[in-house]
Design a protein around this motif. Structure first.
Motif, short mmCIF file in Angstrom:
data_model
loop_
_atom_site.label_atom_id
_atom_site.label_comp_id
_atom_site.label_asym_id
_atom_site.label_seq_id
_atom_site.Cartn_x
_atom_site.Cartn_y
_atom_site.Cartn_z
N VAL A 90 -5.72 0.52 8.59
CA VAL A 90 -4.69 1.74 7.96
C VAL A 90 -4.61 1.47 6.41
CG1 VAL A 90 -2.23 1.88 7.88
CG2 VAL A 90 -3.39 1.26 10.12
N VAL A 91 -4.55 0.25 5.94
CA VAL A 91 -4.32 0.14 4.38
C VAL A 91 -5.63 0.56 3.58
CG1 VAL A 91 -4.25 -1.55 2.49
CG2 VAL A 91 -2.76 -1.83 4.51
N ARG A 92 -6.84 0.30 4.25
CA ARG A 92 -8.17 0.68 3.41
C ARG A 92 -8.55 2.14 3.69
NH1 ARG A 92 -12.30 -3.77 4.25
NH2 ARG A 92 -13.51 -2.35 2.76
N HIS A 93 -8.60 2.46 4.81
CA HIS A 93 -9.34 3.87 5.14
C HIS A 93 -8.32 4.99 5.61
CE1 HIS A 93 -12.31 0.80 4.97
NE2 HIS A 93 -12.18 0.47 6.10
N SER A 94 -7.13 4.81 5.82
CA SER A 94 -6.48 6.02 6.72
C SER A 94 -6.00 6.85 5.90
CB SER A 94 -5.43 5.33 7.81
OG SER A 94 -4.39 4.84 6.86
N GLY A 95 -5.32 6.42 4.61
CA GLY A 95 -4.63 7.33 3.80
C GLY A 95 -3.22 7.57 4.43
N ALA A 96 -2.69 6.89 5.33
CA ALA A 96 -1.40 7.17 6.18
C ALA A 96 -0.20 6.73 5.30
CB ALA A 96 -1.41 6.24 7.25
N ARG A 97 0.69 7.24 5.50
CA ARG A 97 2.02 7.19 4.94
C ARG A 97 3.09 6.47 5.68
NH1 ARG A 97 0.01 6.52 0.69
NH2 ARG A 97 2.26 6.22 -0.22
N ARG A 98 2.73 6.41 7.12
CA ARG A 98 3.75 5.64 7.92
C ARG A 98 2.71 5.07 9.06
NH1 ARG A 98 5.35 6.30 13.11
NH2 ARG A 98 4.20 8.38 13.16
N ALA A 127 0.78 -1.13 0.05
CA ALA A 127 0.11 -0.13 -0.05
C ALA A 127 0.75 1.17 0.11
CB ALA A 127 -0.86 0.01 1.22
N GLY A 128 2.28 0.93 0.03
CA GLY A 128 3.11 2.11 -0.13
C GLY A 128 3.18 3.08 1.23
N VAL A 129 3.01 2.25 2.50
CA VAL A 129 3.13 2.84 3.67
C VAL A 129 4.39 2.31 4.31
CG1 VAL A 129 1.85 3.08 5.84
CG2 VAL A 129 0.51 2.68 3.98
N SER A 130 5.06 3.19 4.94
CA SER A 130 6.21 3.04 5.64
C SER A 130 5.90 2.26 6.81
CB SER A 130 6.86 4.37 5.87
OG SER A 130 8.32 4.06 6.73
N ALA A 131 6.67 0.99 6.84
CA ALA A 131 6.37 0.19 8.20
C ALA A 131 7.28 0.08 9.32
CB ALA A 131 5.73 -1.23 7.63
N GLU A 132 6.93 0.27 10.55
CA GLU A 132 7.91 -0.12 11.61
C GLU A 132 7.40 -1.03 12.53
OE1 GLU A 132 8.58 3.47 13.53
OE2 GLU A 132 8.98 4.79 11.98
N LEU A 133 8.02 -2.48 12.43
CA LEU A 133 7.00 -3.45 13.00
C LEU A 133 8.08 -4.07 14.01
CD1 LEU A 133 5.58 -4.83 9.82
CD2 LEU A 133 4.52 -3.75 11.69
N PRO A 134 7.69 -4.93 14.87
CA PRO A 134 8.56 -5.85 15.74
C PRO A 134 9.44 -6.39 15.04
CG PRO A 134 6.38 -5.91 16.61
CD PRO A 134 6.21 -5.06 15.35
N ALA A 135 10.69 -6.52 15.11
CA ALA A 135 11.60 -7.29 14.48
C ALA A 135 11.79 -8.81 14.67
CB ALA A 135 13.22 -6.93 14.74
N ASP A 136 11.60 -9.23 16.07
CA ASP A 136 11.67 -10.63 16.63
C ASP A 136 11.05 -10.68 17.89
OD1 ASP A 136 12.15 -13.40 16.32
OD2 ASP A 136 14.13 -13.23 17.06
N PRO A 137 9.67 -10.45 18.03
CA PRO A 137 9.02 -10.48 19.19
C PRO A 137 9.10 -12.05 19.86
CG PRO A 137 7.47 -10.74 17.40
CD PRO A 137 8.92 -10.38 16.68
N ASP A 138 9.43 -11.97 20.96
CA ASP A 138 9.39 -13.19 21.97
C ASP A 138 8.35 -13.59 22.51
OD1 ASP A 138 10.08 -15.66 23.31
OD2 ASP A 138 11.53 -14.47 24.81
N LEU A 139 7.37 -14.61 21.91
CA LEU A 139 5.97 -14.90 22.41
C LEU A 139 5.99 -16.13 23.15
CD1 LEU A 139 4.30 -14.16 19.08
CD2 LEU A 139 4.79 -12.61 21.11
N THR A 140 7.35 -16.74 23.76
CA THR A 140 7.37 -17.78 24.46
C THR A 140 6.50 -17.78 25.80
OG1 THR A 140 9.70 -18.13 23.62
CG2 THR A 140 8.86 -19.41 25.46
N GLY A 141 5.76 -18.63 26.00
CA GLY A 141 4.99 -18.69 27.19
C GLY A 141 3.64 -17.97 26.99
N LEU A 142 3.38 -17.18 25.95
CA LEU A 142 2.20 -16.53 25.71
C LEU A 142 1.05 -17.43 25.54
CD1 LEU A 142 1.26 -13.44 26.17
CD2 LEU A 142 1.34 -13.71 23.50
N PRO A 143 0.02 -17.54 26.47
CA PRO A 143 -1.22 -18.49 26.11
C PRO A 143 -1.69 -18.18 24.76
CG PRO A 143 -1.31 -17.39 28.28
CD PRO A 143 -0.48 -16.67 27.58
#
Length: 396
Positions: A311-319, A277-293
Motif C-alpha cells: 500500500v505504501v510503496r506502490h498503490s498511491g492510495a489515500r485510504r 505516507a499520508g494514507v488515512s488508516a482504519e485499523l483494529p483498535a484492540d484485537p483480542d488474540l488470546t488463544g490464537l496459536p
C-alpha cells in the motif's frame, strides 16, 4: 498493492516540516513558499524603477533593498530547520530592523511594506516570548514612520504587520515542536532498541548460563577421571553431550521466537507507516488474540506486513482499512485478515515475489490468500484456521 517494485514510499514524497531540504524538489518547494511573500517588494522596486528619486538615492536604495532581501532570506530560509546561533539571529534581525525604517523614512511610503518582512522574521525566528513583544513593536515603528509620508497607508498596514507576525510565531512554534517530537521519537526508538538488547542478553544468560556452567564442570570432572576411571569419564562425556544438545534446542526455540512477528506489533507498525505516507488508516483498535496459536498469528502478521508495504510503496492510495474477523466455516473456525485500499494496486500485471512468498507461507499454515483489484481499489484477504482461538475482534 499487488507486486513488489522498486520505488520510494509515500513518505519520501512529503516535504518534512522543520527540516532542511534533502532533495532539489524539496528545495524548490521551500523557495516557492518563501518567494510568494516577496510580493510586497513590488512597491519598493516600482518606486526605484519609476525614477522618483535622484541617481544617488536610487543607487543607495537599490543597495539597501538588496541587503535587506539578502538578510531576510538568509534568516528565514536558512534558519528554519537548522537554526543559527542566538547572536547571529539577533544580528540579522537588527539589520532588518534598521534598514526597514531607514529606507521607508528616506524614500517614502512605498517602502513601508518592508516592515511586513521584519514582522515575519521576528515571528519565525525569535523565541515565542520575545516575538510577542517584537511584533507589536515593529507595527508601532512602521506606523510612526508612516506618519512622515502616508498615514493612511500606515494605518492599512498596521493590522497586516501584527497578524502576519503573530501567524509566523505560530508557524515557528509548530516547526520547533515538530523538531522536538522527531528527536523524542528517535530517542524512544533508541531506548526500545537498548531494551531489546538487554532482554536478549538476559534470555541468553538464562538459556546458556546454567548449561555452559554444567558443561564446564563435567568437562573438568571427566578430565580428572579419565586416567583412573575411564568408564566414569565416559559417563560424564555422555552427560556433556546431552546437556549441549538440550542447550542447542533451547537456543533454536529462542531464535525462532525472536524471528516470529507479532500481530499487535505489526498493527502498530502499520499505523506509523500509513501515517508517514499520508494514507488515512482504519485499523483494529484492540484485537483480542488470546488463544490464537503462534504459527497462525505469525502468518497473519506476515500478511499484514506485506499488504501495508505494498500500500505504501506502490498503490498511491489515500485510504487503507484493515479488518480482523473470525468466521465459522464447514472446515471449522477461520480467522480472516482483510486489507482494502482505494489505490491502483501498483503497476504490476500479476503477483510479485512478495505475494507469491506470502501465499506459500499461508499455505504452510493451512490458510489461503486472495488478492486483486475490486471496484473501489485493491483488496487482500488472508484466511487461516483459528485453531482454539476465541473471539479475535475487528476494527474499523
Amino acid at each position: 498493492m499487488t507486486a513488489d517494485h522498486n520505488g520510494a514510499d509515500g513518505s519520501e514524497r512529503t516535504v518534512r516540516l522543520g527540516w532542511p531540504p534533502r532533495t532539489r524538489r524539496e528545495m524548490y518547494v521551500k523557495i516557492l513558499w518563501i518567494g510568494v511573500w516577496l510580493v510586497f517588494l513590488a512597491s519598493p522596486i516600482g518606486d526605484l524603477v519609476g525614477g522618483h528619486h535622484t541617481g544617488a538615492a536610487t543607487a543607495a536604495g537599490s543597495v539597501g533593498l538588496a541587503a535587506f532581501v539578502g538578510a531576510y532570506l538568509t534568516l528565514v530560509f536558512r534558519n528554519m530547520g537548522r537554526p543559527f546561533s542566538a547572536p547571529l539571529v539577533i544580528s540579522l534581525t537588527a539589520v532588518l530592523g534598521v534598514l526597514a525604517p531607514l529606507l521607508a523614512y528616506t524614500l517614502g511610503s512605498a517602502w513601508l511594506g518592508l516592515f511586513v518582512y521584519v514582522s515575519v522574521a521576528c515571528g519565525a525566528t525569535l523565541p515565542l516570548r520575545a516575538a510577542y513583544w517584537a511584533v507589536p513593536a515593529v507595527a508601532v515603528v512602521m506606523y510612526l514612520v508612516g506618519l512622515h509620508s502616508n498615514e493612511k497607508e500606515a494605518r492599512g498596514l498596521f493590522l497586516l504587520v501584527l497578524l502576519i507576525g503573530f501567524a509566523m510565531s505560530g508557524v515557528g512554534q509548530l516547526v520547533r515542536t515538530t523538531i522536538e517530537l522527531r528527536k523524542a521519537r528517535a530517542t524512544v526508538a533508541q531506548l526500545a532498541a537498548n531494551e531489546e538488547r538487554l532482554r536478549l542478553a538476559r534470555d541468553l544468560h538464562d538459556l546458556l548460563g546454567h548449561s555452559l556452567s554444567l558443561i564446564t564442570l563435567k568437562s573438568e570432572l571427566a578430565g580428572r577421571m579419565l586416567p583412573g576411571h575411564p568408564d566414569k569419564a565416559a559417563q560424564q562425556v555422555a552427560d556433556i553431550e546431552q546437556v549441549s544438545r538440550q542447550a542447542l534446542v533451547d537456543v533454536r526455540e529462542a531464535v525462532t521466537g525472536y524471528r516470529r512477528p507479532r500481530l499487535a506489533a505489526e498493527i502498530a507498525g502499520a499505523q506509523v507507516a500509513l501515517t508517514a505516507a499520508g494514507v488515512s488508516a482504519e485499523l483494529p483498535a484492540d484485537p483480542d488474540l488470546t488463544g490464537l496459536p503462534e504459527e497462525i498469528e505469525a502468518a497473519l502478521a506476515w500478511a499484514l506486513r506485506e499488504a501495508i508495504t505494498n500500500v505504501v510503496r506502490h498503490s498511491g492510495a489515500r485510504r487503507c482499512a484493515v479488518e480482523l474477523t473470525r468466521h465459522q466455516t464447514l472446515d471449522g473456525p477461520v480467522v480472516q485478515l482483510t486489507v482494502e485500499d482505494n489505490g491502483s494496486g501498483g503497476p504490476g500485471t500479476g503477483p510479485g515475489n512478495g505475494l507469491t512468498g506470502l501465499t506459500e507461507r499461508l499455505e504452510k499454515a493451512g490458510g489461503t490468500l486472495d488478492a486483486g483489484r475490486f471496484k473501489h481499489g485493491f483488496r487482500l484477504v488472508a484466511r487461516v484456521p483459528a485453531g482454539t482461538a476465541r473471539h479475535v475482534g475487528s476494527g474499523a
